[in-house]
Scaffold this motif. Sequence first.
Motif, PDB file in Angstrom:
ATOM      1  N   THR A   1     -14.248  30.707   5.532  1.00  0.00           N
ATOM      2  CA  THR A   1     -15.703  30.748   5.626  1.00  0.00           C
ATOM      3  C   THR A   1     -16.247  32.052   5.051  1.00  0.00           C
ATOM      4  O   THR A   1     -17.200  32.057   4.281  1.00  0.00           O
ATOM      5  N   SER A   2     -15.630  33.169   5.393  1.00  0.00           N
ATOM      6  CA  SER A   2     -16.097  34.476   4.936  1.00  0.00           C
ATOM      7  C   SER A   2     -15.529  34.872   3.582  1.00  0.00           C
ATOM      8  O   SER A   2     -16.116  35.675   2.866  1.00  0.00           O
ATOM      9  N   GLY A   3     -14.356  34.343   3.260  1.00  0.00           N
ATOM     10  CA  GLY A   3     -13.665  34.760   2.037  1.00  0.00           C
ATOM     11  C   GLY A   3     -12.934  36.080   2.202  1.00  0.00           C
ATOM     12  O   GLY A   3     -12.425  36.636   1.237  1.00  0.00           O
ATOM     13  N   THR A   4     -12.856  36.568   3.437  1.00  0.00           N
ATOM     14  CA  THR A   4     -12.210  37.859   3.679  1.00  0.00           C
ATOM     15  C   THR A   4     -11.074  37.800   4.692  1.00  0.00           C
ATOM     16  O   THR A   4     -10.529  38.843   5.059  1.00  0.00           O
ATOM     17  N   SER A   5     -10.687  36.627   5.134  1.00  0.00           N
ATOM     18  CA  SER A   5      -9.615  36.486   6.128  1.00  0.00           C
ATOM     19  C   SER A   5      -8.324  37.099   5.584  1.00  0.00           C
ATOM     20  O   SER A   5      -7.808  36.658   4.561  1.00  0.00           O
ATOM     21  N   PRO A   6      -7.795  38.132   6.252  1.00  0.00           N
ATOM     22  CA  PRO A   6      -6.627  38.845   5.716  1.00  0.00           C
ATOM     23  C   PRO A   6      -5.431  37.949   5.404  1.00  0.00           C
ATOM     24  O   PRO A   6      -4.778  38.137   4.371  1.00  0.00           O
ATOM     25  N   ASN A   7      -5.122  37.000   6.280  1.00  0.00           N
ATOM     26  CA  ASN A   7      -3.964  36.130   6.030  1.00  0.00           C
ATOM     27  C   ASN A   7      -4.187  35.226   4.828  1.00  0.00           C
ATOM     28  O   ASN A   7      -3.255  34.956   4.064  1.00  0.00           O
TER      29      ASN A   7
ATOM     30  N   GLU B   1     -21.114  31.706   1.004  1.00  0.00           N
ATOM     31  CA  GLU B   1     -22.024  32.130  -0.050  1.00  0.00           C
ATOM     32  C   GLU B   1     -21.501  33.203  -1.010  1.00  0.00           C
ATOM     33  O   GLU B   1     -21.642  33.079  -2.214  1.00  0.00           O
ATOM     34  N   THR B   2     -20.908  34.244  -0.516  1.00  0.00           N
ATOM     35  CA  THR B   2     -20.538  35.355  -1.403  1.00  0.00           C
ATOM     36  C   THR B   2     -19.148  35.210  -2.021  1.00  0.00           C
ATOM     37  O   THR B   2     -18.857  35.841  -3.025  1.00  0.00           O
TER      38      THR B   2
ATOM     39  N   SER C   1     -24.322  29.173   1.638  1.00  0.00           N
ATOM     40  CA  SER C   1     -24.805  29.313   3.008  1.00  0.00           C
ATOM     41  C   SER C   1     -24.071  30.464   3.669  1.00  0.00           C
ATOM     42  O   SER C   1     -22.958  30.813   3.267  1.00  0.00           O
ATOM     43  N   ARG C   2     -24.694  31.026   4.688  1.00  0.00           N
ATOM     44  CA  ARG C   2     -24.048  32.045   5.525  1.00  0.00           C
ATOM     45  C   ARG C   2     -23.790  31.494   6.935  1.00  0.00           C
ATOM     46  O   ARG C   2     -23.279  32.199   7.789  1.00  0.00           O
ATOM     47  N   ASP C   3     -24.138  30.248   7.145  1.00  0.00           N
ATOM     48  CA  ASP C   3     -23.965  29.600   8.454  1.00  0.00           C
ATOM     49  C   ASP C   3     -22.565  28.969   8.508  1.00  0.00           C
ATOM     50  O   ASP C   3     -22.287  28.017   7.776  1.00  0.00           O
ATOM     51  N   PRO C   4     -21.676  29.499   9.358  1.00  0.00           N
ATOM     52  CA  PRO C   4     -20.294  28.999   9.390  1.00  0.00           C
ATOM     53  C   PRO C   4     -20.180  27.483   9.574  1.00  0.00           C
ATOM     54  O   PRO C   4     -19.338  26.850   8.943  1.00  0.00           O
TER      55      PRO C   4
ATOM     56  N   ALA D   1     -19.375  21.568   4.690  1.00  0.00           N
ATOM     57  CA  ALA D   1     -19.276  21.388   3.237  1.00  0.00           C
ATOM     58  C   ALA D   1     -17.815  21.388   2.781  1.00  0.00           C
ATOM     59  O   ALA D   1     -17.434  20.607   1.910  1.00  0.00           O
ATOM     60  N   HIS D   2     -16.992  22.248   3.379  1.00  0.00           N
ATOM     61  CA  HIS D   2     -15.568  22.279   3.029  1.00  0.00           C
ATOM     62  C   HIS D   2     -14.904  20.940   3.335  1.00  0.00           C
ATOM     63  O   HIS D   2     -14.095  20.443   2.539  1.00  0.00           O
TER      64      HIS D   2
END
Length: 88
Positions: free
Chosen positions: A16-22, A43-44, A60-63, A69-70
Amino acid sequence: MESLVGPHDIVVALSTSGTSPNIVKAIETGRARGAFLVALTGETGGTLAGKVDILLDVPSRDPQRIQEAHITIGHIACSIIEQLVAAN
């Protein structure tokens, strides 16, 4: 993942964030092993935006909306793959 991914594989990452470390680590491992990389993000695109071959970033920024959508994108991709396999 390292033992399963090779140069003819596709790695699909959902974050969702695109930043999940794993997930970022999995993408980096996939790149090192020569796989084609796809990410579904919000979104980003987050950290994954610059690390994949195809980025599908939901605007979107709404999880909840991003995850919905995913799911839809996954169903569409499966349908297309089923049609391609059935055609051969």
